[in-house]
Scaffold this active site. Structure first.
Site, PDB file in Angstrom:
ATOM      1  N   THR A   1       0.867  -0.841  -0.252  1.00 62.79           N
ATOM      2  CA  THR A   1      -0.365  -0.061   0.030  1.00 62.79           C
ATOM      3  C   THR A   1       0.522   1.536   0.372  1.00 62.79           C
ATOM      4  OG1 THR A   1      -2.187  -0.897   1.209  1.00 62.79           O
ATOM      5  CG2 THR A   1      -1.800   0.859   1.417  1.00 62.79           C
TER       6      THR A   1
ATOM      7  N   GLY B   1       5.294   1.761  12.009  1.00 68.02           N
ATOM      8  CA  GLY B   1       4.926   0.682  11.918  1.00 68.02           C
ATOM      9  C   GLY B   1       5.428   0.222  12.612  1.00 68.02           C
TER      10      GLY B   1
ATOM     11  N   SER C   1       3.614   7.782  11.180  1.00 65.35           N
ATOM     12  CA  SER C   1       2.324   6.693  10.818  1.00 65.35           C
ATOM     13  C   SER C   1       1.055   7.841  10.058  1.00 65.35           C
ATOM     14  CB  SER C   1       1.400   5.952  11.963  1.00 65.35           C
ATOM     15  OG  SER C   1       0.501   7.493  12.616  1.00 65.35           O
ATOM     16  N   CYS C   2      -0.001   7.135   9.500  1.00 66.83           N
ATOM     17  CA  CYS C   2      -0.451   8.374   9.055  1.00 66.83           C
ATOM     18  C   CYS C   2      -1.365   9.346   9.882  1.00 66.83           C
ATOM     19  CB  CYS C   2      -1.447   7.937   7.768  1.00 66.83           C
ATOM     20  SG  CYS C   2      -2.237   6.088   9.267  1.00 66.83           S
ATOM     21  N   ASN C   3      -1.826   8.832  10.824  1.00 63.09           N
ATOM     22  CA  ASN C   3      -3.001   9.041  12.257  1.00 63.09           C
ATOM     23  C   ASN C   3      -1.720  10.385  12.491  1.00 63.09           C
ATOM     24  OD1 ASN C   3      -5.430   8.308  11.929  1.00 63.09           O
ATOM     25  ND2 ASN C   3      -4.848   6.173  12.455  1.00 63.09           N
TER      26      ASN C   3
ATOM     27  N   ARG D   1     -10.053   3.559  10.507  1.00 60.71           N
ATOM     28  CA  ARG D   1     -10.432   2.426   9.529  1.00 60.71           C
ATOM     29  C   ARG D   1     -10.096   1.386   9.622  1.00 60.71           C
ATOM     30  NH1 ARG D   1      -5.927   1.438   9.228  1.00 60.71           N
ATOM     31  NH2 ARG D   1      -4.234   0.766   7.135  1.00 60.71           N
TER      32      ARG D   1
ATOM     33  N   HIS E   1      -0.630   7.211  19.539  1.00 59.91           N
ATOM     34  CA  HIS E   1      -0.476   8.542  18.804  1.00 59.91           C
ATOM     35  C   HIS E   1       0.052   9.853  19.260  1.00 59.91           C
ATOM     36  CE1 HIS E   1      -3.945   6.018  17.389  1.00 59.91           C
ATOM     37  NE2 HIS E   1      -3.318   5.976  16.368  1.00 59.91           N
ATOM     38  N   GLY E   2      -0.543   9.979  20.277  1.00 55.59           N
ATOM     39  CA  GLY E   2       0.347  10.939  21.452  1.00 55.59           C
ATOM     40  C   GLY E   2       1.019  11.047  21.704  1.00 55.59           C
TER      41      GLY E   2
ATOM     42  N   HIS F   1      -9.268   7.472   7.736  1.00 58.26           N
ATOM     43  CA  HIS F   1      -9.694   8.261   9.126  1.00 58.26           C
ATOM     44  C   HIS F   1     -10.385   8.986   9.274  1.00 58.26           C
ATOM     45  CE1 HIS F   1      -6.563   4.441   9.708  1.00 58.26           C
ATOM     46  NE2 HIS F   1      -6.146   5.595  10.124  1.00 58.26           N
TER      47      HIS F   1
ATOM     48  N   GLN G   1      -5.451   7.439   4.900  1.00 57.83           N
ATOM     49  CA  GLN G   1      -3.981   6.744   5.783  1.00 57.83           C
ATOM     50  C   GLN G   1      -2.760   6.145   4.500  1.00 57.83           C
ATOM     51  OE1 GLN G   1      -7.481   5.697   4.876  1.00 57.83           O
ATOM     52  NE2 GLN G   1      -7.128   3.278   3.823  1.00 57.83           N
TER      53      GLN G   1
HETATM   54  N1  LIG Z   1      -1.840   1.368   4.995  1.00 54.67           N
HETATM   55  C1  LIG Z   1      -1.477   2.448   5.705  1.00 54.67           C
HETATM   56  O1  LIG Z   1      -2.638   2.493   6.095  1.00 54.67           O
HETATM   57  C2  LIG Z   1      -0.503   2.513   6.010  1.00 54.67           C
HETATM   58  C3  LIG Z   1       1.177   2.063   6.742  1.00 54.67           C
HETATM   59  N2  LIG Z   1       1.442   2.853   7.048  1.00 54.67           N
HETATM   60  C4  LIG Z   1       2.991   2.095   7.594  1.00 54.67           C
HETATM   61  O2  LIG Z   1       4.057   1.644   6.988  1.00 54.67           O
HETATM   62  C5  LIG Z   1       4.302   0.368   6.652  1.00 54.67           C
HETATM   63  C6  LIG Z   1       4.139  -0.601   5.820  1.00 54.67           C
HETATM   64  O3  LIG Z   1       2.637  -1.029   5.351  1.00 54.67           O
HETATM   65  P1  LIG Z   1       1.793  -1.444   4.419  1.00 54.67           P
HETATM   66  O4  LIG Z   1       1.908  -0.610   2.963  1.00 54.67           O
HETATM   67  O5  LIG Z   1       0.390  -0.989   4.444  1.00 54.67           O
HETATM   68  O6  LIG Z   1       1.355  -2.992   3.978  1.00 54.67           O
HETATM   69  P2  LIG Z   1       1.296  -3.444   3.492  1.00 54.67           P
HETATM   70  O7  LIG Z   1       0.854  -4.441   3.232  1.00 54.67           O
HETATM   71  O8  LIG Z   1       0.173  -3.325   2.154  1.00 54.67           O
HETATM   72  O9  LIG Z   1       2.608  -4.138   1.961  1.00 54.67           O
HETATM   73  C7  LIG Z   1       3.554  -4.916   3.061  1.00 54.67           C
HETATM   74  C8  LIG Z   1       4.819  -5.156   1.958  1.00 54.67           C
HETATM   75  O10 LIG Z   1       5.738  -5.744   2.375  1.00 54.67           O
HETATM   76  C9  LIG Z   1       5.933  -6.581   1.758  1.00 54.67           C
HETATM   77  N3  LIG Z   1       6.972  -7.904   2.033  1.00 54.67           N
HETATM   78  C10 LIG Z   1       5.857  -8.257   3.225  1.00 54.67           C
HETATM   79  N4  LIG Z   1       6.208  -9.862   4.162  1.00 54.67           N
HETATM   80  C11 LIG Z   1       7.753  -9.731   3.687  1.00 54.67           C
HETATM   81  C12 LIG Z   1       8.873  -9.721   4.309  1.00 54.67           C
HETATM   82  N5  LIG Z   1       8.698 -10.538   5.083  1.00 54.67           N
HETATM   83  N6  LIG Z   1      10.050  -9.111   4.244  1.00 54.67           N
HETATM   84  C13 LIG Z   1       9.481  -7.867   2.364  1.00 54.67           C
HETATM   85  N7  LIG Z   1       8.943  -7.700   2.582  1.00 54.67           N
HETATM   86  C14 LIG Z   1       8.038  -8.426   3.094  1.00 54.67           C
HETATM   87  C15 LIG Z   1       4.697  -7.685   1.111  1.00 54.67           C
HETATM   88  O11 LIG Z   1       4.923  -8.132   0.201  1.00 54.67           O
HETATM   89  P3  LIG Z   1       3.999  -9.031  -0.618  1.00 54.67           P
HETATM   90  O12 LIG Z   1       3.174  -8.050  -0.983  1.00 54.67           O
HETATM   91  O13 LIG Z   1       4.851  -9.250  -1.999  1.00 54.67           O
HETATM   92  O14 LIG Z   1       3.719  -9.645  -0.099  1.00 54.67           O
HETATM   93  C16 LIG Z   1       4.915  -5.655   0.174  1.00 54.67           C
HETATM   94  O15 LIG Z   1       4.878  -5.409  -0.536  1.00 54.67           O
HETATM   95  C17 LIG Z   1       3.513  -0.458   8.065  1.00 54.67           C
HETATM   96  O16 LIG Z   1       4.303   0.380   9.191  1.00 54.67           O
HETATM   97  C18 LIG Z   1       2.520   0.348   8.309  1.00 54.67           C
HETATM   98  O17 LIG Z   1       2.371   0.327   9.847  1.00 54.67           O
HETATM   99  C19 LIG Z   1       1.817   3.894   7.346  1.00 54.67           C
HETATM  100  C20 LIG Z   1       0.660   4.544   6.835  1.00 54.67           C
HETATM  101  C21 LIG Z   1      -0.088   4.111   5.977  1.00 54.67           C
HETATM  102  O1  LIG Z   2       0.018   1.443  10.092  1.00 54.19           O
HETATM  103  C1  LIG Z   2      -1.167   1.756   9.550  1.00 54.19           C
HETATM  104  O2  LIG Z   2      -1.970   1.012   9.301  1.00 54.19           O
HETATM  105  P1  LIG Z   2      -2.329  -0.349   9.498  1.00 54.19           P
HETATM  106  O3  LIG Z   2      -3.782  -0.289  10.678  1.00 54.19           O
HETATM  107  O4  LIG Z   2      -2.302  -1.201   8.933  1.00 54.19           O
HETATM  108  O5  LIG Z   2      -1.276  -0.224  10.855  1.00 54.19           O
HETATM  109  C2  LIG Z   2      -2.087   3.733   9.321  1.00 54.19           C
HETATM  110  O6  LIG Z   2      -0.874   4.560   9.629  1.00 54.19           O
HETATM  111  C3  LIG Z   2      -3.069   3.406  10.454  1.00 54.19           C
HETATM  112  O7  LIG Z   2      -2.125   2.976  12.089  1.00 54.19           O
HETATM  113  P2  LIG Z   2      -2.392   4.217  13.323  1.00 54.19           P
HETATM  114  O8  LIG Z   2      -3.861   4.401  13.892  1.00 54.19           O
HETATM  115  O9  LIG Z   2      -1.661   3.482  13.854  1.00 54.19           O
HETATM  116  O10 LIG Z   2      -1.482   5.198  13.183  1.00 54.19           O
END
Ligand SMILES: NC(=O)C1=CN([C@@H]2O[C@H](COP(=O)(O)OP(=O)(O)OC[C@H]3O[C@@H](n4cnc5c(N)ncnc54)[C@H](OP(=O)(O)O)[C@@H]3O)[C@@H](O)[C@H]2O)C=CC1
Ligand SMILES: O=C(OP(=O)(O)O)[C@H](O)COP(=O)(O)O
Length: 334
Positions: free
Chosen positions: A12, A111, A140-142, A167, A192-193, A217, A298
């Site tokens: 994502t 994360g 994080s997004c929030n 969400r 978050h705080g 969110h 997010q």
């Molecule tokens: N989604 C959100 O709303 C938000 C997320 N974040 C943070 O961003 C980070 C990523 O979240 P998000 O993008 O949602 O996660 P996703 O699950 O959407 O994506 C994670 C990615 O990591 C890859 N992956 C999975 N397992 C491994 C592994 N063992 N080694 C290397 N890569 C791996 C996956 O690959 P594959 O698909 O090929 O398995 C995928 O491409 C987290 O720290 C999250 O907290 C921050 C803001 C908002």
């Molecule tokens: O990492 C996120 O999504 P998640 O719920 O997939 O962990 C978003 O950044 C929202 O997370 P937060 O509510 O911990 O800021």
């Protein structure tokens, strides 16, 4: 010279950061990693983005499918100046040893714990703190959403109380929930705080709930003021704050649904709404208390932060030069 960027984790956040990096004239996207040859891997290849296996253990999956990868994560690390780690929460801290060994700078996401990096980052609040650093965490997004609006109100803030309505899952995620429940975070404060405090020094307590929606969110923000401010002042401040937009219920923005439709109407990629959306009517001052309601997309608000973090780490631009450049490249409205 362009900074060579790799993205570990093309999910994502990773796919959006990869896209944003590819739009910068001072950066080059070298490649991304995947663990499996699913539709995202094929799409990356179609776009001409080299796909690397996220580790040697994942190679058999690609081989079995006849999907030719450009190498493994270690090969990617040899070719880049910085890696954006967008792997699932907690994995970045484990990956850090690989990045250290390869001698590449790294950006982590929200994360990860703050201790994973040297600085927790929101461009408009503390860009300078990331100058020249090797390890930066985009919060994080929030936390990014809260920090964007609170950082410009700091001089008025005595204490912030915020309730985060989160969400349940991203739109592409069919495994998470709840589908028919409201889940409170019973630990008070929610993370978050304290996370905001890793970026700006304010008094803040937060509580959080997860609700069955995928779009955005929503934050309910209540501030005890230490010096008077009017509603008009706050509107003026937000109107002059980058990556914050005011929306009016009177103009049809009744919920997160219309905010996302607005992003679709702008033909934003993946309907990204990089800006924090504040409902103008919600901005209210009652005595020494200020209230407002905001929404956070997010999937995308942290994307420009990753781009600015790269510029800060390589001291390629000052804060406003970088923010302006990133905003222009992504069509961010102000
Ligand atoms: N989604 C959100 O709303 C938000 C997320 N974040 C943070 O961003 C980070 C990523 O979240 P998000 O993008 O949602 O996660 P996703 O699950 O959407 O994506 C994670 C990615 O990591 C890859 N992956 C999975 N397992 C491994 C592994 N063992 N080694 C290397 N890569 C791996 C996956 O690959 P594959 O698909 O090929 O398995 C995928 O491409 C987290 O720290 C999250 O907290 C921050 C803001 C908002
Ligand atoms: O990492 C996120 O999504 P998640 O719920 O997939 O962990 C978003 O950044 C929202 O997370 P937060 O509510 O911990 O800021």
């Amino acid at each position: 010279m362009k900074v060579r960027v790799g993205v570990n984790g093309y999910g994502t956040i990773g796919k959006r950061v990869a896209y944003a990096v590819s739009k910068q004239d001072d950066m080059e996207l070298i490649g991304v990693t995947k663990t499996k040859p699913d539709f995202e891997s094929y799409r990356a290849k179609e776009l001409g983005i080299p796909v690397y296996a996220a580790g040697e253990e994942f190679l058999p999956r690609f081989e079995k499918a006849g999907f030719e990868v450009a190498g493994t994560l270690n090969d990617l690390l040899e070719k880049v100046d910085v890696i954006v780690d967008a792997t699932p929460g907690g994995m970045g801290a484990k990956n850090k040893a690989l990045y250290e060994k390869a001698g590449v700078k790294a950006i982590f996401q929200g994360g990860e714990k703050a201790s994973t990096a040297e600085v927790s980052f929101v461009a408009q609040a503390n860009y300078e703190k990331a100058l020249g650093k090797d390890y930066v965490r985009v919060v994080s997004c929030n936390t990014t959403g809260l920090t964007r609006t609170l950082s410009v109100l700091q001089e008025y803030i005595d204490y912030v109380y915020a309730v985060m309505i989160r969400r349940a899952a991203d739109p592409n995620d069919s495994k998470r929930g709840p589908v028919n429940a409201i889940t409170p975070s019973v630990t008070v404060p929610s993370h978050h705080g304290p996370d905001v405090q890793t970026v700006i020094p304010i008094n803040i307590e937060t509580m959080a709930f997860i609700v069955p929606t995928t779009l955005m969110h929503v934050h309910s923000v209540m501030i005890e003021l230490k010096k008077p401010v009017t509603r008009e002042d706050v509107i003026d401040i937000f109107e002059n704050t980058t990556r914050v937009l005011l929306f009016e219920k009177d103009k049809g923005f009744e919920s997160t649904a219309q905010l996302i439709e607005f992003a679709r109407d702008l033909h934003r990629e993946w309907n990204n709404l990089y800006e924090i959306a504040v409902w103008k009517e919600s901005i209210s001052v009652k005595g020494n208390r200020l209230f407002y309601i905001q929404a956070v997309h997010q999937e995308s608000d942290v994307v420009p932060e990753n781009v600015d973090a790269i510029r800060a780490m390589f001291e390629m631009a000052d804060k406003w030069e970088s923010i302006r450049k990133t905003n222009k490249s992504l069509g961010i409205l102000k």
